[in-house]
Motif scaffolding. Structure first.
Motif, mmCIF file in Angstrom:
data_model
loop_
_atom_site.group_PDB
_atom_site.id
_atom_site.type_symbol
_atom_site.label_atom_id
_atom_site.label_comp_id
_atom_site.label_asym_id
_atom_site.label_seq_id
_atom_site.Cartn_x
_atom_site.Cartn_y
_atom_site.Cartn_z
ATOM 1 N N MET A 53 25.186 47.630 43.722
ATOM 2 C CA MET A 53 26.318 47.672 44.640
ATOM 3 C C MET A 53 27.600 47.868 43.852
ATOM 4 S SD MET A 53 27.681 44.652 47.199
ATOM 5 C CE MET A 53 28.344 43.669 45.867
ATOM 6 N N THR A 54 28.470 48.746 44.314
ATOM 7 C CA THR A 54 29.797 48.892 43.741
ATOM 8 C C THR A 54 30.789 48.408 44.786
ATOM 9 O OG1 THR A 54 29.113 50.769 42.425
ATOM 10 C CG2 THR A 54 31.464 50.465 42.719
ATOM 11 N N GLU A 55 31.380 47.264 44.560
ATOM 12 C CA GLU A 55 32.226 46.613 45.542
ATOM 13 C C GLU A 55 33.667 47.070 45.385
ATOM 14 O OE1 GLU A 55 33.635 42.172 45.616
ATOM 15 O OE2 GLU A 55 31.544 42.297 46.178
ATOM 16 N N ALA A 56 34.251 47.551 46.478
ATOM 17 C CA ALA A 56 35.621 48.042 46.412
ATOM 18 C C ALA A 56 36.586 46.871 46.542
ATOM 19 C CB ALA A 56 35.864 49.053 47.523
ATOM 20 N N VAL A 57 37.336 46.598 45.491
ATOM 21 C CA VAL A 57 38.372 45.577 45.513
ATOM 22 C C VAL A 57 39.655 46.247 45.056
ATOM 23 C CG1 VAL A 57 39.147 43.363 44.601
ATOM 24 C CG2 VAL A 57 36.713 43.746 45.000
ATOM 25 N N SER A 58 40.680 46.207 45.884
ATOM 26 C CA SER A 58 41.910 46.906 45.545
ATOM 27 C C SER A 58 42.693 46.152 44.477
ATOM 28 C CB SER A 58 42.782 47.064 46.793
ATOM 29 O OG SER A 58 43.324 45.809 47.173
ATOM 30 N N LYS A 59 43.550 46.897 43.777
ATOM 31 C CA LYS A 59 44.421 46.265 42.787
ATOM 32 C C LYS A 59 45.318 45.229 43.452
ATOM 33 C CE LYS A 59 44.525 50.268 39.673
ATOM 34 N NZ LYS A 59 45.388 51.276 39.015
ATOM 35 N N LYS A 60 45.728 45.518 44.664
ATOM 36 C CA LYS A 60 46.590 44.590 45.404
ATOM 37 C C LYS A 60 45.898 43.248 45.608
ATOM 38 C CE LYS A 60 49.308 44.232 49.666
ATOM 39 N NZ LYS A 60 49.667 44.888 50.940
ATOM 40 N N GLU A 61 44.594 43.267 45.849
ATOM 41 C CA GLU A 61 43.833 42.030 46.046
ATOM 42 C C GLU A 61 43.691 41.234 44.751
ATOM 43 O OE1 GLU A 61 40.345 42.399 49.036
ATOM 44 O OE2 GLU A 61 40.655 44.420 48.236
ATOM 45 N N LEU A 62 43.766 41.926 43.588
ATOM 46 C CA LEU A 62 43.610 41.246 42.303
ATOM 47 C C LEU A 62 44.905 40.593 41.827
ATOM 48 C CD1 LEU A 62 41.471 43.900 40.369
ATOM 49 C CD2 LEU A 62 40.650 41.785 41.434
ATOM 50 N N ARG A 63 46.040 41.144 42.220
ATOM 51 C CA ARG A 63 47.326 40.667 41.692
ATOM 52 C C ARG A 63 47.601 39.187 41.946
ATOM 53 N NH1 ARG A 63 49.264 46.028 42.916
ATOM 54 N NH2 ARG A 63 50.150 45.369 44.908
ATOM 55 N N PRO A 64 47.233 38.628 43.105
ATOM 56 C CA PRO A 64 47.505 37.189 43.304
ATOM 57 C C PRO A 64 46.808 36.288 42.281
ATOM 58 C CG PRO A 64 47.065 38.255 45.408
ATOM 59 C CD PRO A 64 46.745 39.260 44.346
ATOM 60 N N TYR A 65 45.614 36.689 41.829
ATOM 61 C CA TYR A 65 44.924 35.881 40.816
ATOM 62 C C TYR A 65 45.684 35.918 39.500
ATOM 63 C CZ TYR A 65 41.073 35.986 44.152
ATOM 64 O OH TYR A 65 40.306 35.860 45.285
ATOM 65 N N LEU A 66 46.192 37.090 39.131
ATOM 66 C CA LEU A 66 46.978 37.218 37.902
ATOM 67 C C LEU A 66 48.209 36.322 37.968
ATOM 68 C CD1 LEU A 66 47.561 38.594 35.186
ATOM 69 C CD2 LEU A 66 48.609 40.484 36.447
ATOM 70 N N ASP A 67 48.830 36.252 39.135
ATOM 71 C CA ASP A 67 50.021 35.412 39.300
ATOM 72 C C ASP A 67 49.714 33.935 39.125
ATOM 73 O OD1 ASP A 67 51.588 37.636 39.787
ATOM 74 O OD2 ASP A 67 51.315 37.551 41.970
ATOM 75 N N ARG A 68 48.433 33.553 39.268
ATOM 76 C CA ARG A 68 48.051 32.153 39.140
ATOM 77 C C ARG A 68 47.512 31.798 37.750
ATOM 78 N NH1 ARG A 68 45.956 32.755 44.663
ATOM 79 N NH2 ARG A 68 43.771 32.633 43.979
ATOM 80 N N PHE A 69 47.591 32.739 36.806
ATOM 81 C CA PHE A 69 47.118 32.462 35.446
ATOM 82 C C PHE A 69 47.927 31.359 34.759
ATOM 83 C CE2 PHE A 69 44.838 36.624 33.913
ATOM 84 C CZ PHE A 69 43.942 36.492 34.958
ATOM 85 N N ASP A 70 49.223 31.314 35.033
ATOM 86 C CA ASP A 70 50.131 30.456 34.268
ATOM 87 C C ASP A 70 49.694 28.994 34.270
ATOM 88 O OD1 ASP A 70 51.540 32.734 33.930
ATOM 89 O OD2 ASP A 70 53.394 32.050 34.873
ATOM 90 N N GLY A 71 49.686 28.426 33.072
ATOM 91 C CA GLY A 71 49.454 26.995 32.930
ATOM 92 C C GLY A 71 48.003 26.575 32.829
ATOM 93 N N HIS A 72 47.066 27.447 33.190
ATOM 94 C CA HIS A 72 45.662 27.058 33.075
ATOM 95 C C HIS A 72 45.287 26.929 31.598
ATOM 96 C CE1 HIS A 72 44.421 26.970 37.237
ATOM 97 N NE2 HIS A 72 45.109 28.070 37.448
ATOM 98 N N ARG A 73 44.533 25.887 31.307
ATOM 99 C CA ARG A 73 44.243 25.533 29.906
ATOM 100 C C ARG A 73 42.794 25.895 29.555
ATOM 101 N NH1 ARG A 73 46.846 21.557 26.551
ATOM 102 N NH2 ARG A 73 48.092 20.946 28.350
#
Length: 328
Positions: A1-21
């Protein structure tokens, strides 16, 4: 399966990277680059004469994993070995300058700091030479690591095992620390070496490249059918949650124990240097999982990050702004 996930859907996860140890356990190295140009062949032997223009020194191996975590906005703790030498002192000072605790760095007097020197001319690596002493860490060092890691477990969101087979990753170490992490529900992501594959049982994700997956599974990966066979064999062998096989210009394939398979096409537009790309993959994966991304989305973020760093020459830590731009 090749699952279509847009770049827009990925950006919120990147925004939550900060501070994770993230705790990185593995083989720490110094990457030394000599940059120059070639205009003639030596009269002494059929080799290019490199006119040196500059030199640079960077965190390598597990240090590069940690560096990527920092530049992506995370917080990192490192557990590794250095020698009582100039390279080891440089690594300690560089880590301290980045605000990294060095309580997990152990000096072994009889072991030189692993140092890789690469000579690069006209964007091409001419030669590499290594200063290193392979061999397992001492029992004393192993015990120090186990105690240090145990003390960190309540403070971390993820653990990365960065295995370059230089001696830090031992059977005794993993038998002690993996159950401790997994009992607490801490994800463990492994950048593996083939002859240690049997040690990575029950981890969250293991990230072999195409060749490592083929060798570890005993399946010659020649097409999609044998790729699936290798992925399933590794899942069964390790009992892990997922296997992410990195496949160069063919992208990545994520095999999940649920039976789902996700094929992710490459994001690299131009490949100059694959040095450190695996470090970037596990760093991004660790932060994405820490930020709550499902594994297919985490793998896609890692794929975008790898696509950026292979377009640059030398060991490169991806800046968060670079990844954000790749997702724009």
């Amino acid at each position: 399966m090749t699952e279509a996930v847009s770049k827009k859907e990925l950006r919120p996860y990147l925004d939550r990277f900060d501070g994770h140890r993230v705790l990185v356990v593995g083989d720490l190295m110094l990457d030394h680059y000599i940059w120059g140009n070639v205009q003639r062949i030596s009269p002494e032997a059929p080799v290019p004469v490199v006119n040196v223009v500059r030199e640079s020194v960077l965190l390598g191996g597990a240090g590069n994993v940690l560096h990527n975590i920092l530049t992506l906005g995370g917080r990192g703790i490192l557990c590794g070995v250095i020698g009582a030498d100039e390279a080891g002192r440089w690594l300690s000072e560089e880590l301290k300058s980045k605000g990294v605790e060095i309580g997990g760095i152990v000096v072994e007097e009889e072991r030189p700091t692993t140092k890789k020197t690469r000579i690069v001319a006209h964007q091409q690596q001419v030669v590499r030479f290594d200063h290193e002493k392979k061999g397992e860490i001492s029992n004393k060092t192993e015990k120090k690591f186990i105690q240090f890691i145990n003390d960190q477990l309540d403070r971390i969101d993820c653990m990365v095992i960065s295995d370059y087979a230089k001696g830090v990753i031992t059977e005794g170490l993993l038998e002690s620390i993996l159950p401790l992490a997994l009992r607490r529900g801490i994800p463990v992501i492994v950048d593996p070496k083939v002859h240690h594959f049997s040690l990575y049982k029950k981890v969250t994700v293991v990230t072999p490249n195409h060749l490592e997956a083929s060798q570890a599974s005993g399946v010659d990966i020649e097409d999609e059918a044998t790729l699936h066979q290798a992925g399933k064999a590794l899942l069964k062998k390790l009992g892990c949650r997922a296997v992410l096989i990195t496949r160069g210009e063919q992208g990545m394939s994520l095999f999940d124990k649920s039976g789902e398979t996700t094929h992710i096409p490459t994001e690299a537009r131009q490949v100059f240097d694959v040095t450190g790309a695996g470090d970037t993959v596990v760093s991004t994966l660790a932060l994405a999982v820490s930020a709550g991304a499902p594994l297919p989305a985490a793998a896609r973020l890692a794929n975008h990050a790898a696509g950026v760093v292979v377009g640059m020459v030398g060991t490169t830590a991806i800046e968060k702004a670079m990844l954000k731009k790749a997702l724009s």
